[in-house]
Design a protein around this motif. Structure first.
Motif, PDB file in Angstrom:
ATOM      1  N   ASP A 189       1.097  -3.953  -0.706  1.00  0.00           N
ATOM      2  CA  ASP A 189       0.372  -5.087  -0.707  1.00  0.00           C
ATOM      3  C   ASP A 189      -0.084  -5.352  -1.978  1.00  0.00           C
ATOM      4  N   LYS A 190       0.457  -6.775  -2.371  1.00  0.00           N
ATOM      5  CA  LYS A 190       0.035  -7.448  -3.689  1.00  0.00           C
ATOM      6  C   LYS A 190      -1.439  -7.368  -3.976  1.00  0.00           C
ATOM      7  N   ASP A 191      -2.238  -7.338  -2.939  1.00  0.00           N
ATOM      8  CA  ASP A 191      -3.674  -7.675  -3.296  1.00  0.00           C
ATOM      9  C   ASP A 191      -4.553  -6.120  -3.198  1.00  0.00           C
ATOM     10  N   ASP A 192      -3.629  -5.278  -3.190  1.00  0.00           N
ATOM     11  CA  ASP A 192      -4.164  -3.816  -2.894  1.00  0.00           C
ATOM     12  C   ASP A 192      -3.749  -3.148  -4.274  1.00  0.00           C
ATOM     13  N   PRO A 193      -4.857  -2.685  -5.145  1.00  0.00           N
ATOM     14  CA  PRO A 193      -4.331  -2.011  -6.643  1.00  0.00           C
ATOM     15  C   PRO A 193      -3.590  -0.676  -6.305  1.00  0.00           C
ATOM     16  N   PHE A 194      -3.548  -0.216  -5.114  1.00  0.00           N
ATOM     17  CA  PHE A 194      -2.971   1.217  -4.693  1.00  0.00           C
ATOM     18  C   PHE A 194      -1.300   1.004  -5.072  1.00  0.00           C
ATOM     19  N   ARG A 195      -0.947   2.413  -5.699  1.00  0.00           N
ATOM     20  CA  ARG A 195       0.546   2.412  -5.897  1.00  0.00           C
ATOM     21  C   ARG A 195       0.858   3.882  -5.530  1.00  0.00           C
ATOM     22  N   LEU A 196       2.193   4.024  -5.000  1.00  0.00           N
ATOM     23  CA  LEU A 196       2.422   5.344  -4.522  1.00  0.00           C
ATOM     24  C   LEU A 196       2.698   6.111  -5.934  1.00  0.00           C
ATOM     25  N   MET A 197       1.602   7.079  -6.304  1.00  0.00           N
ATOM     26  CA  MET A 197       1.744   8.009  -7.296  1.00  0.00           C
ATOM     27  C   MET A 197       3.106   8.865  -7.450  1.00  0.00           C
ATOM     28  N   GLY A 198       3.758   8.949  -8.555  1.00  0.00           N
ATOM     29  CA  GLY A 198       4.840   9.889  -8.557  1.00  0.00           C
ATOM     30  C   GLY A 198       6.174   8.872  -8.254  1.00  0.00           C
ATOM     31  N   PHE A 199       5.985   7.762  -8.106  1.00  0.00           N
ATOM     32  CA  PHE A 199       7.016   6.822  -7.723  1.00  0.00           C
ATOM     33  C   PHE A 199       7.227   5.643  -8.832  1.00  0.00           C
TER      34      PHE A 199
END
Ligand code: CMC
Length: 430
Positions: free
Chosen positions: A295-305
């Motif tokens: 989701d572009k509006d969510d700052p969350f990223r899959l860490m380790g990716f």
């Protein structure tokens, strides 16, 4: 490095010739160092995605192919067949050591493992709940106050003494930072132990009990150090180079590298991976988090990716995954729920169109956190271990930079978009 072709840049009514430099492997490099003099224009490259800041003979990465080599040797071969001190020698001197050279080097490093006794007091000035990385930044920077006979960067002998001291003392300092945080006494190094085993001893041994880690754990620790030893011009290495370009002392420069490494987009990622896995908590919730990451509006990223350079499986991640299974198997934790969650997350992400299209593969941090946690390290120590291992890379790059006659003080330019000249207005008139 060849220098026989030119690139042409048309700029306004000028045509500017720019030399093309050829490395021994990898993309050609357009030399823009004369561009400003010839055109009165700068280049613009935030994050240095297309800019080579130096010439180097140490580490080569082909991100598209998933290749990492130290001095020409593939990382997986070194991790499986060599050992960390041999890799340190290779990074520092350019060749693998023969048996005599290896024995002499091991002895030289071992001889420097103790830290000045007054440094024990320095640790005690920190709050007990301080993050060990904050202690590392402070204590490594403070080495320049204790080892004043190895600060002259123009003296090759002093530079090598500082290099040995940093490689040798980093495990001692890292273990002291850990012991301090849990209220246990500092353990002195034991010079009859190998580099990785000595570190495990200083981290986990207590005076009232004998401690003997298994060969599998010692090997895993050593391999983790090898996998993290260098990674060419990443953010922390570039920080070390930039700091040292002013002539700053080696301990100050490495402290700057440690400070940069601490960030979650760099060395702090393995800590963030574990936090993320704990937050996900259950396989059922993986799709929810994968959707958040997309989701572009969510700052969350899959860490380790994902990785700035690797657009393929990180070659370190493969060895790390293998090591993770070995360690968890040895410790009877093969059914660790976090490991199962990680494997499922990896499977789902690798099949997801978003991750496939953007070439987001697991990086080294994806499995290192699970492994280190199983070995008994708290999350706050993960980046400290990365710093310990990366010290040799920083030191090798630092030496290379000082010996390179083409290097000068690092001083990037800017695209200025602020106010143009205007008259000062006194506070009563604003
Ligand atoms: N999850 C979701 N989307 C991602 C991720 C991720 N982990 N990584 C990158 N993307 C997307 C990003 O949103 C962007 O999308 P778009 O093109 O639509 O704007 C695209 O992929 C390219 O990402 P970027 O941020 O432009 O790439 P970068 O080269 O600047 O960033 C990175 C590299 C490692 C900082 C980033 O992939 C990331 O934040 N990963 C998670 C943190 C992490 O695992 N870091 C450890 C790096 S390995 C250890 C080391 O060598 O230090």
């Amino acid at each position: 490095m060849g220098e026989n072709k030119n690139a042409k840049l048309t700029f306004g009514d000028k045509e500017i010739d720019l030399p093309i430099l050829e490395g021994s492997i990898g993309p050609d490099v357009i030399d823009v160092s004369q561009l400003y003099a010839k055109s009165n224009a700068f280049t613009y490259d935030p994050g240095f995605t297309s800019t080579a800041s130096c010439e180097s003979k140490i580490t080569y990465i082909d991100g598209d192919e998933g290749v990492l080599m130290y001095r020409g040797y593939p990382i997986d071969e070194l991790a499986r067949e060599s050992d960390f001190l041999e890799v340190c020698y290779l990074l520092l001197y350019g060749e693998l050591p023969n048996a005599d050279e290896k024995a002499k080097f091991t002895n030289g490093i071992t001889y420097h493992t103790m830290v000045h006794d007054q440094m024990r007091g320095l640790f005690k000035g920190f709050r007990r709940d301080a993050h060990p990385m904050s202690i590392m930044v402070g204590v490594v920077g403070a080495l320049s106050a204790y080892y004043q006979d190895s600060l002259d960067i123009n003296d090759p002998h002093q530079r090598m003494v500082a290099s040995y001291r940093l490689i040798a003392k980093m495990p001692t300092i890292a273990a002291m930072a850990y012991k301090y945080s849990i209220g246990q006494p500092f353990e002195y190094p034991q010079n009859n132990l190998g580099y990785a085993e000595n570190f495990l001893h200083m981290a986990f041994s207590v005076p009232c009990e004998e401690y003997k880690p298994s060969a599998t754990l010692v090997r895993a620790m050593d391999r983790i150090f090898t996998l993290h030893a260098d990674h060419e011009q990443n953010a922390s290495t570039s920080t070390v180079r930039l700091a040292s370009s002013s002539g700053a002392n080696p301990f100050a420069c490495i402290a700057a590298g440690i400070a940069c490494l601490w960030g979650p987009a760099h060395g702090g990622a393995n800590e963030a991976v574990l936090d993320m896995l704990k937050e996900i908590g259950d396989k059922e919730r993986i799709p929810e988090f994968v959707a958040k990451a997309k989701d572009k509006d969510d700052p969350f990223r899959l860490m380790g990716f994902g990785h700035r350079v690797y657009k393929n499986y990180d070659p370190r991640a493969k060895v790390m995954q293998e090591t993770c299974h070995e360690v968890l198997g040895e410790l009877g934790m093969s059914d660790d729920p976090l490991l199962e969650l990680a494997m499922e997350l990896e499977r789902i992400a690798l099949e997801d169109e978003y991750f496939v299209e953007k070439k987001l593969y697991p990086n080294i941090d994806f499995y290192s956190g699970i492994t280190l946690r199983a070995m008994g390290f708290p999350e706050s120590m993960f980046t400290v271990l990365f710093a310990l291992a990366r010290t040799v890379g920083w030191v090798a790059q630092w030496n290379e930079m000082i010996e390179d006659p083409k290097q000068k003080i690092g001083r990037p330019r800017q695209l200025y978009t602020g106010a143009t000249e205007r008259p000062f207005v006194g506070v009563s008139d604003r």
